[in-house]
Motif scaffolding. Structure first.
Motif, PDB file in Angstrom:
ATOM      1  N   ASP A 181       0.842  -1.189   0.000  1.00  0.00           N
ATOM      2  CA  ASP A 181       0.000   0.000   0.000  1.00  0.00           C
ATOM      3  C   ASP A 181       0.885   1.248   0.000  1.00  0.00           C
ATOM      4  OD1 ASP A 181       0.936   0.294   2.610  1.00  0.00           O
ATOM      5  OD2 ASP A 181      -0.942  -0.331   3.541  1.00  0.00           O
ATOM      6  N   ASP A 182       0.250   2.419   0.100  1.00  0.00           N
ATOM      7  CA  ASP A 182       0.996   3.672   0.030  1.00  0.00           C
ATOM      8  C   ASP A 182       1.984   3.825   1.173  1.00  0.00           C
ATOM      9  OD1 ASP A 182       0.054   4.907  -2.337  1.00  0.00           O
ATOM     10  OD2 ASP A 182      -1.827   5.425  -1.359  1.00  0.00           O
ATOM     11  N   ALA A 183       1.694   3.190   2.312  1.00  0.00           N
ATOM     12  CA  ALA A 183       2.579   3.298   3.468  1.00  0.00           C
ATOM     13  C   ALA A 183       3.748   2.324   3.391  1.00  0.00           C
ATOM     14  CB  ALA A 183       1.798   3.067   4.753  1.00  0.00           C
ATOM     15  N   GLY A 184       3.799   1.497   2.340  1.00  0.00           N
ATOM     16  CA  GLY A 184       4.884   0.532   2.191  1.00  0.00           C
ATOM     17  C   GLY A 184       4.622  -0.795   2.859  1.00  0.00           C
ATOM     18  N   GLU A 185       3.382  -1.044   3.288  1.00  0.00           N
ATOM     19  CA  GLU A 185       3.020  -2.297   3.940  1.00  0.00           C
ATOM     20  C   GLU A 185       2.337  -3.218   2.931  1.00  0.00           C
ATOM     21  OE1 GLU A 185       3.891  -2.929   7.016  1.00  0.00           O
ATOM     22  OE2 GLU A 185       4.664  -0.907   7.395  1.00  0.00           O
ATOM     23  N   TYR A 186       2.640  -4.539   3.033  1.00  0.00           N
ATOM     24  CA  TYR A 186       2.004  -5.497   2.137  1.00  0.00           C
ATOM     25  C   TYR A 186       0.508  -5.584   2.417  1.00  0.00           C
ATOM     26  CZ  TYR A 186       6.397  -7.224   0.233  1.00  0.00           C
ATOM     27  OH  TYR A 186       7.597  -7.321  -0.425  1.00  0.00           O
ATOM     28  N   VAL A 187      -0.262  -5.683   1.346  1.00  0.00           N
ATOM     29  CA  VAL A 187      -1.707  -5.846   1.454  1.00  0.00           C
ATOM     30  C   VAL A 187      -1.991  -7.335   1.594  1.00  0.00           C
ATOM     31  CG1 VAL A 187      -3.918  -5.522   0.285  1.00  0.00           C
ATOM     32  CG2 VAL A 187      -2.116  -3.787   0.080  1.00  0.00           C
ATOM     33  N   ASP A 188      -2.615  -7.722   2.709  1.00  0.00           N
ATOM     34  CA  ASP A 188      -2.825  -9.139   2.980  1.00  0.00           C
ATOM     35  C   ASP A 188      -3.936  -9.725   2.116  1.00  0.00           C
ATOM     36  OD1 ASP A 188      -0.820  -9.176   4.900  1.00  0.00           O
ATOM     37  OD2 ASP A 188      -2.191  -8.545   6.489  1.00  0.00           O
ATOM     38  N   ASP A 189      -5.087  -9.089   2.084  1.00  0.00           N
ATOM     39  CA  ASP A 189      -6.237  -9.637   1.358  1.00  0.00           C
ATOM     40  C   ASP A 189      -6.278  -9.062  -0.049  1.00  0.00           C
ATOM     41  OD1 ASP A 189      -8.563 -10.803   0.571  1.00  0.00           O
ATOM     42  OD2 ASP A 189      -9.877  -9.667   1.935  1.00  0.00           O
ATOM     43  N   LYS A 190      -5.495  -9.623  -0.923  1.00  0.00           N
ATOM     44  CA  LYS A 190      -5.450  -9.102  -2.284  1.00  0.00           C
ATOM     45  C   LYS A 190      -6.693  -9.436  -3.084  1.00  0.00           C
ATOM     46  CE  LYS A 190      -0.444  -8.675  -2.794  1.00  0.00           C
ATOM     47  NZ  LYS A 190      -0.109  -9.026  -1.407  1.00  0.00           N
ATOM     48  N   ASP A 191      -7.455 -10.417  -2.673  1.00  0.00           N
ATOM     49  CA  ASP A 191      -8.686 -10.738  -3.387  1.00  0.00           C
ATOM     50  C   ASP A 191      -9.744  -9.649  -3.209  1.00  0.00           C
ATOM     51  OD1 ASP A 191      -7.688 -13.052  -4.427  1.00  0.00           O
ATOM     52  OD2 ASP A 191      -8.546 -14.357  -2.896  1.00  0.00           O
ATOM     53  N   ALA A 192      -9.536  -8.753  -2.247  1.00  0.00           N
ATOM     54  CA  ALA A 192     -10.465  -7.637  -2.045  1.00  0.00           C
ATOM     55  C   ALA A 192     -10.017  -6.390  -2.789  1.00  0.00           C
ATOM     56  CB  ALA A 192     -10.607  -7.337  -0.554  1.00  0.00           C
ATOM     57  N   VAL A 193      -8.952  -6.542  -3.575  1.00  0.00           N
ATOM     58  CA  VAL A 193      -8.349  -5.395  -4.252  1.00  0.00           C
ATOM     59  C   VAL A 193      -8.802  -5.333  -5.705  1.00  0.00           C
ATOM     60  CG1 VAL A 193      -6.140  -4.522  -5.122  1.00  0.00           C
ATOM     61  CG2 VAL A 193      -6.353  -5.206  -2.747  1.00  0.00           C
ATOM     62  N   THR A 194      -8.961  -4.106  -6.203  1.00  0.00           N
ATOM     63  CA  THR A 194      -9.291  -3.865  -7.606  1.00  0.00           C
ATOM     64  C   THR A 194      -8.235  -2.953  -8.215  1.00  0.00           C
ATOM     65  OG1 THR A 194     -11.675  -4.089  -7.238  1.00  0.00           O
ATOM     66  CG2 THR A 194     -10.990  -2.872  -9.188  1.00  0.00           C
ATOM     67  N   VAL A 195      -7.822  -3.274  -9.418  1.00  0.00           N
ATOM     68  CA  VAL A 195      -6.899  -2.430 -10.168  1.00  0.00           C
ATOM     69  C   VAL A 195      -7.724  -1.552 -11.124  1.00  0.00           C
ATOM     70  CG1 VAL A 195      -5.000  -2.356 -11.824  1.00  0.00           C
ATOM     71  CG2 VAL A 195      -5.025  -4.095 -10.011  1.00  0.00           C
ATOM     72  N   ARG A 196      -7.490  -0.249 -11.045  1.00  0.00           N
ATOM     73  CA  ARG A 196      -8.188   0.680 -11.946  1.00  0.00           C
ATOM     74  C   ARG A 196      -7.175   1.365 -12.847  1.00  0.00           C
ATOM     75  NH1 ARG A 196      -9.079   6.172 -11.289  1.00  0.00           N
ATOM     76  NH2 ARG A 196      -8.836   6.094  -9.024  1.00  0.00           N
ATOM     77  N   VAL A 197      -7.422   1.313 -14.147  1.00  0.00           N
ATOM     78  CA  VAL A 197      -6.620   2.025 -15.137  1.00  0.00           C
ATOM     79  C   VAL A 197      -7.537   3.034 -15.822  1.00  0.00           C
ATOM     80  CG1 VAL A 197      -5.104   1.862 -17.142  1.00  0.00           C
ATOM     81  CG2 VAL A 197      -5.176  -0.009 -15.468  1.00  0.00           C
ATOM     82  N   SER A 198      -7.190   4.307 -15.711  1.00  0.00           N
ATOM     83  CA  SER A 198      -8.056   5.385 -16.208  1.00  0.00           C
ATOM     84  C   SER A 198      -7.303   6.208 -17.240  1.00  0.00           C
ATOM     85  CB  SER A 198      -8.492   6.288 -15.056  1.00  0.00           C
ATOM     86  OG  SER A 198      -9.150   5.545 -14.038  1.00  0.00           O
ATOM     87  N   LEU A 199      -8.010   6.602 -18.298  1.00  0.00           N
ATOM     88  CA  LEU A 199      -7.424   7.390 -19.380  1.00  0.00           C
ATOM     89  C   LEU A 199      -8.131   8.733 -19.482  1.00  0.00           C
ATOM     90  CD1 LEU A 199      -7.189   4.711 -22.239  1.00  0.00           C
ATOM     91  CD2 LEU A 199      -5.586   5.156 -20.379  1.00  0.00           C
ATOM     92  N   GLY A 200      -7.343   9.793 -19.589  1.00  0.00           N
ATOM     93  CA  GLY A 200      -7.901  11.108 -19.889  1.00  0.00           C
ATOM     94  C   GLY A 200      -8.604  11.748 -18.711  1.00  0.00           C
ATOM     95  N   LEU A 201      -7.875  12.543 -17.948  1.00  0.00           N
ATOM     96  CA  LEU A 201      -8.489  13.254 -16.834  1.00  0.00           C
ATOM     97  C   LEU A 201      -9.674  14.083 -17.339  1.00  0.00           C
ATOM     98  CD1 LEU A 201      -8.206  13.918 -13.784  1.00  0.00           C
ATOM     99  CD2 LEU A 201      -6.812  15.883 -14.453  1.00  0.00           C
ATOM    100  N   LYS A 202     -10.802  14.016 -16.623  1.00  0.00           N
ATOM    101  CA  LYS A 202     -12.026  14.686 -17.052  1.00  0.00           C
ATOM    102  C   LYS A 202     -12.615  15.476 -15.893  1.00  0.00           C
ATOM    103  CE  LYS A 202     -16.562  13.802 -19.147  1.00  0.00           C
ATOM    104  NZ  LYS A 202     -17.515  12.749 -19.581  1.00  0.00           N
TER     105      LYS A 202
END
Length: 901
Positions: A69-90
């Motif tokens: 995560d942002d604090a440098g700690e490993y995220v334990d429950d990765k199955d609860a995580v979503t990756v978002r890829v966004s194009l073009g600030l609006k």
């Protein structure tokens, strides 16, 4: 996307691959099951200068998330995580916050005028506003700032083509570069005074015509255009010799306080030429005459009655002693309140005296256009040539001039004393009055004095009854009724709660604040928060803790409880505050960070503080030149030491300007980097990203090939946003430095920035990663304005994706830059408060109009804050509001990790 994002997992690492169709900006975020970002992975513009971790010159990208995560700690429950890829600030205009059309703009009196459509209110304090209300006091629209769709019909509007965009836009003038009107001192170019001025001292309406008067005449139409005539009219003030005290005299232009149209709108009459000589200059004076000018084509005013020679007053027919106001009836007769002669004199259009009406100390006169009844308002106006007199503020209503019998008398609720000694330097001119003849009985609009708001009064059963209070409406709508001091509205977003905080100076010398407003951008609700002590500045970390700073100390609190969160490496102090000498607060602290400095304040403005996603605090300090310097390359004598460290002294080198310093601390309070950007001067905002890079908006304009970036702007006071790596950059100046840099040692290129307070003069920044000019406002660099003033300034904002949001004040926009300084886009365009269709109309004007694009209308958006990539907040003083901008993207793709093997 040409190829939508795909994920592969290998242990803790997640590889993200995709391909875009164009060279757009891309943002990659790791979110939890509530949609909150737990890792701000990357954001930037693809292409030849794409920031890490993107690959250069390719639209096909591969990134790796290390599972932390942002604090440098490993995220334990990765199955609860979503990756978002966004194009073009609006960006999209979400809503107007902290706005009330009934709120005053500044400490001066608003100027009132009733016209066919309702009540016009002109108000100004470096920023000018002209608003129209209906006969009941409901807001209708803003006439100035000009509506965006009327710009093409504003004849004589000054414009400029800006090199950073190629756009031709209205060019704001005045010292604060906030004005388009030329009637006062808020619209001229390269002005020689740095006070908070205003444009309108008197106002008159005739049909659709509006006359705005101060030193010059400005001509507008009620729709916000100029009605086919030129905006700028001639000079209309009267020239006098003003006593400045101690035997000093200066030439001074006195504007009229009262103006009125003749029945056909051809002539404009003017009087009320009063000015203040100060307590040591003999008090208040007046020019005892009435002038007039042709509205459309008048070259200069002509004398109508009395005299415009200084100190020529009299008691005879056609002479005046303090002619304070005038009115014109339906026959074209001119009524003049002759204050010290206790009468109202009436003249024909041919300048003949036709009547004189006896009344005690008339200050304002009005005539009903249909019935001819005369309304005379009395209160004491200061005048140096008379003894002190008691005058009870009152309204006397007379019959028409053919039979001027006294019909009724009412006391007035003015905030003025019966004794001269009770007046402030306004000399009794703090009050404003306008009569609306469209109602029966006529409505009296009254501004009672410096601590009040506009009132609506009507005659009912022998009394004046209040039917509306602008101040009460303001309190209901936005809680705080007092206008911001100097229109400095620093904004802060709490990353944990999403709440936006507003810091308006309310303590000390009007620069620090002990009470902040907390605004919920989702509902617009406002709550006032009282902090432990008055702070010069604050910031939040990602856990929602709030940091309060004084000149040398930084303390940390939980704003939910206001319990202190002590630093491990800090100091205990009994009484902490920025300046409690006036309405300030002080508090004892358990453990505050102490920073070096030889004085506690730097013009009462310091350069900022910011906490990155890792909890590192970057803070500016004022640590200017002192006599302890020994020799080039040596250390300065100092008794300061960081807690747990040896004595600290800034490094001295030839060409180092001594103003302030930048230091970085970790979340425990240990110094991580000392003197991180040596030689930099005054700043207006600072940030630090997760990698420790420092972003500073410095008080110096950008120089390109030895010339200002926009050489056609002779009065440019813009700043430059600079990115550096901590301790890897320094500033060299050819100007003011304790140890001068010899010409033979100048860098082999032209200076990078210019401006006296940025670095002591033109300067080179060695080791900078990038520069971005044309942003902010650096008032201290206006040497041509008598030395300038840094009380008005600006702030940029840095989000957790290391995107910089920088105010482009004369461009009516906010530039959004990626971590490598690439311009992603601009937010905003010219407009007034009615321009732009918001996603949420609540809290804003009742009839917004679409202007296209992002719908964000700006006039002077100087202070910014961001809530991750959710919202941008802009304090737009030019429209007296805060704009909430919803941040989204043209394209979003989300992939839950639980679906990836």
């Amino acid at each position: 996307f040409v190829r939508k994002p795909t994920l592969t997992r290998e242990g803790d690492d997640v590889t993200i691959s995709f391909e875009t169709a164009g060279w757009c900006d891309v943002t990659v975020a790791i979110e939890d099951d509530r949609g909150a970002i737990i890792r701000h992975l990357a954001s930037g513009v693809l292409g030849p200068n794409a920031p890490d971790p993107f690959q250069w010159n390719t639209r096909r990208q591969t990134l790796v998330w290390d599972g932390k995560d942002d604090a440098g700690e490993y995220v334990d429950d990765k199955d609860a995580v979503t990756v978002r890829v966004s194009l073009g600030l609006k960006p999209r205009f979400e809503r107007t916050l902290y706005w009330s059309p009934h709120k005053r703009v500044g400490p001066r009196r608003p100027v009132l005028c009733a016209g066919p459509e309702g009540l016009y209110v002109a108000d100004g304090h470096a920023v000018d506003h002209l608003r129209l209300f209906d006969q009941t006091g409901e807001y209708l629209r803003t006439v100035y700032p000009f509506p965006r769709l009327e710009l093409g019909r504003v004849v004589g509007l000054r414009t400029h083509t800006f090199p950073q965009s190629g756009e031709t836009l209205p060019l704001k003038g005045g010292f604060h570069q906030t004005g388009l009107l030329t009637s006062g001192d808020t619209g001229g170019l390269r002005v020689t005074s740095y006070g908070e001025g205003y444009a309108v001292h008197a106002l008159a309406a005739h049909g659709e015509r509006l006359a705005l008067a101060r030193f010059r005449l400005n001509r507008l139409a009620s729709d916000g255009s100029t009605g086919g005539v030129n905006l700028a009219g001639p000079e209309i003030g009267v020239q006098v010799r003003r006593h400045e005290g101690y035997g000093r005299y200066v030439d001074y232009t006195v504007p009229p306080r009262s103006i009125a149209f003749c029945p056909d709108g051809e002539w404009l009459y003017m009087t009320g030429f009063g000015w203040d000589n100060g307590w040591y200059g003999g008090g208040h004076e007046w020019v005892h005459g009435v002038t007039r000018i042709r509205y459309v084509d008048g070259a200069e005013p002509e004398l109508f009655a009395g005299s415009v020679q200084q100190r020529q007053h009299g008691t005879g027919d056609g002479e005046f002693h303090v002619p304070s106001s005038l009115a014109v009836d339906g026959e074209g007769r001119v009524y003049v309140s002759d204050h010290m002669n206790n009468r109202v004199q009436v003249f024909s259009p041919e300048q003949e005296l036709v009547a004189s009406l006896s009344v005690e100390r008339p200050a304002h006169v009005a005539v009903h256009p249909q019935t001819g009844q005369i309304y005379v308002f009395s209160w004491l106006l200061r005048n140096r040539s008379e003894d002190i007199h008691d005058v009870k503020p009152q309204l006397v209503r007379f019959g028409p001039i053919d039979d001027p019998q006294r019909i009724a008398t009412y006391p007035l609720p003015l905030q003025v004393s019966e004794r001269l000694s009770g007046f402030d330097r306004g000399g009794g001119q703090q009050a404003s009055i306008a009569l609306d003849w469209s109602s029966d009985p006529p409505a009296i609009w009254l501004f009672p004095g410096p601590d009040g708001g506009i009132l609506r009064l009507v005659e009912e059963e022998g009394e004046l009854v209040q039917t509306l209070s602008f101040q009460a409406r303001t309190r209901r709508d936005v809680v705080r009724t007092a206008p911001p001091t100097l229109w400095r509205q620093r904004l802060y977003a709490n990353p944990k709660t999403g709440m936006m905080w507003v810091g308006e100076a309310d303590a000390g010398v009007g620069k620090s604040f002990a009470r902040a407003l907390m605004i919920d951008p989702r509902t617009g609700r406002i709550r006032e928060e009282t902090m432990p002590f008055d702070a010069e500045d604050i910031c939040f970390d990602h856990n929602g803790l709030i940091y309060l700073r004084t000149g040398k100390l930084v303390a940390r609190y939980d704003p939910a409880t206001w319990r202190e969160v002590p630093w491990d490496y800090g100091e205990e102090h009994d009484s902490v505050g920025f300046d409690a000498g006036r309405d300030g607060r002080r508090a004892s602290v358990i453990s505050a960070l102490r920073t070096p400095g030889h004085r506690s304040h730097s013009f009462w403005h310091l350069g900022g503080l910011h906490v990155n996603i890792r909890g590192h605090l970057v803070v500016t300090t004022c640590n200017g030149e002192n006599p302890g310097i020994r020799a080039p390359g040596s250390q300065e004598k100092s008794d300061f030491q960081f807690v747990g460290h040896r004595a600290y002294s800034p490094r001295i080198y030839p060409g180092r300007f001594r103003w302030g310093e930048i230091h970085v601390f970790d979340k425990h309070g240990r110094p991580v980097v000392k003197d991180a950007f040596p030689g930099i001067g005054h700043m207006n905002g600072i940030g630090i990203d997760e990698h420790g890079a420092i972003y500073a908006m410095v008080s110096g304009h950008r120089m390109i090939d030895g010339k200002i970036y926009d050489p056609d702007l002779v009065d440019d006071l813009s700043e430059t946003l600079i990115k550096v790596r901590a301790s890897e950059a320094r500033v060299l100046t050819s100007g003011r430095a304790p140890v001068q840099l010899k010409p033979e040692n100048y860098p082999d290129r032209k200076p990078d920035i210019g401006g006296d307070q940025a670095s002591g003069g033109s300067a080179w920044v060695e080791g900078a990663e990038w520069f971005y000019g044309g942003v902010g406002f650096a008032g201290m660099n206006a040497a041509w304005a008598g030395g300038g003033c840094c009380c008005w300034n600006a702030r940029f904002a840095l989000d957790y994706f290391a995107r910089s949001f920088a105010p482009e004040l004369r461009h009516f926009s906010v530039a959004v830059l990626d971590p490598d300084g690439n311009l992603i886009l601009r937010v905003g365009q010219y407009g007034n408060v009615d321009d732009g269709m918001p996603l949420v109309k609540d809290g804003g004007p009742p009839n917004p109009r679409s202007i296209g694009g992002d719908e964000v209308a700006l006039f002077h958006g100087a202070y910014l804050a961001t809530h991750t990539d959710r919202r941008l907040f802009i304090a737009d003083a030019g429209n007296a509001r805060i704009v909430s901008v919803k941040l989204g993207y043209h394209t979003d793709e989300t992939i839950p990790l639980r679906d990836v093997e």
